[in-house]
Scaffold this active site. Structure first.
Site, PDB file in Angstrom:
ATOM      1  N   CYS A  77      -6.135   0.520 -29.511  1.00 54.57           N
ATOM      2  CA  CYS A  77      -5.066   1.050 -30.360  1.00 54.57           C
ATOM      3  C   CYS A  77      -4.643   0.012 -31.390  1.00 54.57           C
ATOM      4  O   CYS A  77      -4.327  -1.123 -31.032  1.00 54.57           O
ATOM      5  CB  CYS A  77      -3.879   1.431 -29.486  1.00 54.57           C
ATOM      6  N   CYS A  83       3.675  -1.736 -30.083  1.00 56.94           N
ATOM      7  CA  CYS A  83       4.239  -0.633 -29.299  1.00 56.94           C
ATOM      8  C   CYS A  83       4.729  -1.132 -27.946  1.00 56.94           C
ATOM      9  O   CYS A  83       4.132  -2.023 -27.351  1.00 56.94           O
ATOM     10  CB  CYS A  83       3.153   0.425 -29.110  1.00 56.94           C
ATOM     11  N   CYS A 165      -2.346   8.453 -29.261  1.00 58.83           N
ATOM     12  CA  CYS A 165      -1.978   7.485 -28.229  1.00 58.83           C
ATOM     13  C   CYS A 165      -3.086   7.450 -27.189  1.00 58.83           C
ATOM     14  O   CYS A 165      -3.548   8.484 -26.726  1.00 58.83           O
ATOM     15  CB  CYS A 165      -0.655   7.862 -27.581  1.00 58.83           C
ATOM     16  N   GLN A 294       4.886  12.885 -10.992  1.00 59.18           N
ATOM     17  CA  GLN A 294       4.117  11.655 -11.217  1.00 59.18           C
ATOM     18  C   GLN A 294       3.345  11.760 -12.538  1.00 59.18           C
ATOM     19  O   GLN A 294       2.764  12.801 -12.813  1.00 59.18           O
ATOM     20  CB  GLN A 294       3.142  11.448 -10.070  1.00 59.18           C
ATOM     21  N   GLU A 344      16.579  12.729  -0.626  1.00 59.33           N
ATOM     22  CA  GLU A 344      16.568  12.328  -2.040  1.00 59.33           C
ATOM     23  C   GLU A 344      17.983  12.476  -2.586  1.00 59.33           C
ATOM     24  O   GLU A 344      18.677  13.435  -2.263  1.00 59.33           O
ATOM     25  CB  GLU A 344      15.561  13.225  -2.788  1.00 59.33           C
ATOM     26  N   ASP A 395       9.669   5.340  -0.292  1.00 63.99           N
ATOM     27  CA  ASP A 395       9.169   5.164  -1.659  1.00 63.99           C
ATOM     28  C   ASP A 395      10.355   4.936  -2.585  1.00 63.99           C
ATOM     29  O   ASP A 395      10.671   5.766  -3.435  1.00 63.99           O
ATOM     30  CB  ASP A 395       8.380   6.427  -2.057  1.00 63.99           C
ATOM     31  N   CYS A 422       6.856   0.352  -6.253  1.00 69.05           N
ATOM     32  CA  CYS A 422       6.446   0.066  -7.626  1.00 69.05           C
ATOM     33  C   CYS A 422       6.874  -1.338  -8.026  1.00 69.05           C
ATOM     34  O   CYS A 422       6.751  -1.733  -9.177  1.00 69.05           O
ATOM     35  CB  CYS A 422       7.017   1.103  -8.585  1.00 69.05           C
TER      36      CYS A 422
HETATM   37  N1  SAH Z   1       8.404   9.826  -3.460  1.00 72.07           N
HETATM   38  C1  SAH Z   1       8.533  10.471  -4.730  1.00 72.07           C
HETATM   39  C2  SAH Z   1       9.506   9.792  -5.726  1.00 72.07           C
HETATM   40  C3  SAH Z   1       9.762   8.331  -5.594  1.00 72.07           C
HETATM   41  S1  SAH Z   1      10.724   7.651  -6.920  1.00 72.07           S
HETATM   42  C4  SAH Z   1       7.167  10.682  -5.358  1.00 72.07           C
HETATM   43  O1  SAH Z   1       6.180  10.132  -4.898  1.00 72.07           O
HETATM   44  O2  SAH Z   1       7.064  11.440  -6.312  1.00 72.07           O
HETATM   45  C5  SAH Z   1      12.168   7.113  -6.060  1.00 72.07           C
HETATM   46  C6  SAH Z   1      13.177   8.222  -5.811  1.00 72.07           C
HETATM   47  O3  SAH Z   1      14.263   7.681  -5.079  1.00 72.07           O
HETATM   48  C7  SAH Z   1      13.788   8.839  -7.056  1.00 72.07           C
HETATM   49  O4  SAH Z   1      13.560  10.220  -7.027  1.00 72.07           O
HETATM   50  C8  SAH Z   1      15.286   8.510  -6.943  1.00 72.07           C
HETATM   51  O5  SAH Z   1      16.099   9.550  -7.448  1.00 72.07           O
HETATM   52  C9  SAH Z   1      15.464   8.351  -5.469  1.00 72.07           C
HETATM   53  N2  SAH Z   1      16.591   7.531  -4.987  1.00 72.07           N
HETATM   54  C10 SAH Z   1      17.144   6.444  -5.570  1.00 72.07           C
HETATM   55  N3  SAH Z   1      18.080   5.912  -4.762  1.00 72.07           N
HETATM   56  C11 SAH Z   1      18.124   6.681  -3.644  1.00 72.07           C
HETATM   57  C12 SAH Z   1      18.888   6.606  -2.425  1.00 72.07           C
HETATM   58  N4  SAH Z   1      19.775   5.642  -2.215  1.00 72.07           N
HETATM   59  N5  SAH Z   1      18.656   7.548  -1.488  1.00 72.07           N
HETATM   60  C13 SAH Z   1      17.731   8.522  -1.675  1.00 72.07           C
HETATM   61  N6  SAH Z   1      16.989   8.626  -2.807  1.00 72.07           N
HETATM   62  C14 SAH Z   1      17.175   7.711  -3.778  1.00 72.07           C
END
Ligand code: SAH
Length: 467
Positions: A77, A83, A165, A294, A344, A395, A422
């Site tokens: 790019c 960017c 992009c 995702q 969540e 996660d 992440c």
């Molecule tokens: N496991 C999912 C998303 C993970 S991203 C996937 O694979 O698609 C992390 C997520 O945690 C987000 O959706 C965010 O809103 C949530 N989150 C952040 N703090 C939190 C908490 N204290 N308790 C529960 N969820 C939470």
């Protein structure tokens, strides 16, 4: 103590780059002083200009590459260095993977206290370009009134016109061209950040990689879009020229606030359905403009397969999926488990999770809105242990897990934990705590979900020690 050498601002120096830092900046030493230099990689010998210096480290700008690193490649790019989207296009993909794998290993070693972390070979992408299924293009006007559709230059709100992009699904180039035609021909007003006037703020597109379904959503500072039939007409032309794609949804999202937040709450549909459908593995998802999904579906599937492998399910387990988003992991695991509970904090995401369970006729998944650190221990207590987890998947966002979550896992004597992360630094911090609570890291996998950027995704399998 020896006095630390500090170079002066605007001083020109030459040095060799020896390492790659956190956010993909090259790192070099000049008389023992650490400098971070954007767009450089280990092995480069560069001439650089000192930008600012703190006591122990500073930043410099590369002026000239005197001798390129053998790992340097030509960025595809032309906007790569300006960017904000890509940081590593100039590094060969193989070395990007090595950099990410090392980053995870070093965190687990130095923060997690594991001398030889058991991490498998990194799972790279077959296609490290064109992997994103969601794009958000800011729209604006340049100095001479020209229409700009593109991306922000790194850390600014200056829009760089971007015709193509290299991270987005290829169809975007065609879609943006068509939308540009529409905006220009129909003389639709463009939003101006400085005054808060004008209609079009952003363009969002979402593409179902497995289904070929396309969503186009214009984010507008108003109640309706004039001449919408012309937009539909233009976009139908894009469909004709790209027979693998199907325009499934055209809508407007209304955002009349003077804010940096891209999306407003209200969506109006102007053509087709208000959603597209896509798959991860065998699980079907309905994606609306506001839902989280995702962004790299191909690598996500590989990631979730690792989660499934590390969870070692036998259809007899109770699984808790904490921080579950729209329940993607929960639903991916449900067919191999007795019961899955997802938690969540975003209520809308839980609505989506429930709908997606229904859509897939999955009846052994239940979802709760709230903080993982509250709901997880509470439900366990209220159910007199009936909701005790055999396996927990976590996660969390970048900041990692709340300690209460980890304490509850230990108290419940959960057999296996799968941690998806992440941010390897917070992952390693939490793993250190878990090791103190009686868990051992058994396996780790690194999946490259975000080629050409410094981001890295890790899955770790932990097992409770026999006590
Ligand atoms: N496991 C999912 C998303 C993970 S991203 C996937 O694979 O698609 C992390 C997520 O945690 C987000 O959706 C965010 O809103 C949530 N989150 C952040 N703090 C939190 C908490 N204290 N308790 C529960 N969820 C939470």
């Amino acid at each position: 103590m020896e006095e630390q050498f500090i170079p002066k601002k605007n001083e020109q120096i030459s040095l060799e780059i020896c390492d790659l830092g956190e956010e993909g900046f090259g790192i070099g030493k000049y008389h023992g002083y650490t400098l971070f230099i954007k767009d450089t990689i280990p092995g480069d010998f560069v001439e650089a200009l000192i930008l600012k210096g703190k006591k122990t480290y500073g930043y410099a700008k590369v002026l000239r590459i005197l001798k390129p690193s053998p790992d340097r490649v030509q960025s595809l790019c032309p906007l790569a260095s300006k960017c904000g989207g890509c940081q590593l296009q100039h590094l060969s993909y193989e070395k990007q993977l090595e950099y990410k794998w090392n980053k995870v290993k070093n965190c687990l070693k130095h923060i997690g206290g594991i001398p030889e972390p058991p991490i498998e070979e990194i799972i790279g992408a077959e296609e490290p370009y064109y992997y994103r299924n969601k794009a958000q293009f800011p729209v604006g006007r340049g100095k001479n009134g020209e229409l700009l559709i593109g991306f922000y230059a790194g850390r600014t709100h200056t829009i760089m016109n971007t015709e193509h992009c290299y991270l987005q699904a290829k169809i975007n180039t065609e879609l943006i061209k068509r939308i540009r035609n529409f905006l220009e021909r129909e003389k639709i007003s463009i939003y101006e950040e400085a005054t808060g006037k004008g209609l079009i703020r952003h363009i969002m597109t979402r593409i179902g990689f497995r289904t070929g379904e396309v969503m186009v959503c214009l984010i507008i500072n108003g109640e309706y879009l004039p001449h919408k039939e012309k937009l539909i007409e233009e976009l139908k032309k894009a469909e004709k020229e790209n027979p693998n794609y199907h325009i499934k949804s055209i809508c407007c999202n209304i955002n009349q606030e003077r804010t940096n937040v891209i999306l407003g709450e209200k969506v109006i549909s102007i053509y087709g359905e208000p959603y597209i459908t896509d798959y991860i593995g065998e699980v079907k998802f309905r994606i609306s403009p506001l839902s989280f999904y995702q962004v790299n579906p191909v690598q996500t599937e590989k990631l979730y397969k690792k989660v499934l492998e590390f969870a070692q399910l036998n259809r007899n387990e109770i699984v808790w999926d904490l921080y579950c988003g729209i329940g993607t992991i929960s639903l991916f695991l449900a067919r191999q488990a007795k019961m899955v509970y997802g938690v969540e904090v975003v209520a809308q995401a839980i609505e989506d999770a429930k709908k997606n369970a229904e859509l897939n006729e999955i009846t052994n998944a239940q979802f709760f809105v709230g903080e993982a650190e509250t709901i997880f221990p509470e439900k366990y207590q209220q159910s007199n242990g009936e909701m005790r987890a055999d396996v927990v998947v976590i996660d969390p966002p970048r900041k990692g897990c709340d300690e209460t979550v980890l304490n509850t896992i230990a108290k419940m004597e959960v057999e296996r934990v799968v941690y998806v992360s992440c941010d390897p630094a917070t992952l390693a911090r939490d793993i250190k705590l878990m090791r103190q609570m009686g868990y051992e890291m058994i396996k780790g996998a690194v999946v490259d979900m975000f080629g050409e950027t410094y981001h890295v995704e890790t899955v770790v399998g932990l097992q409770r020690r026999d006590m």
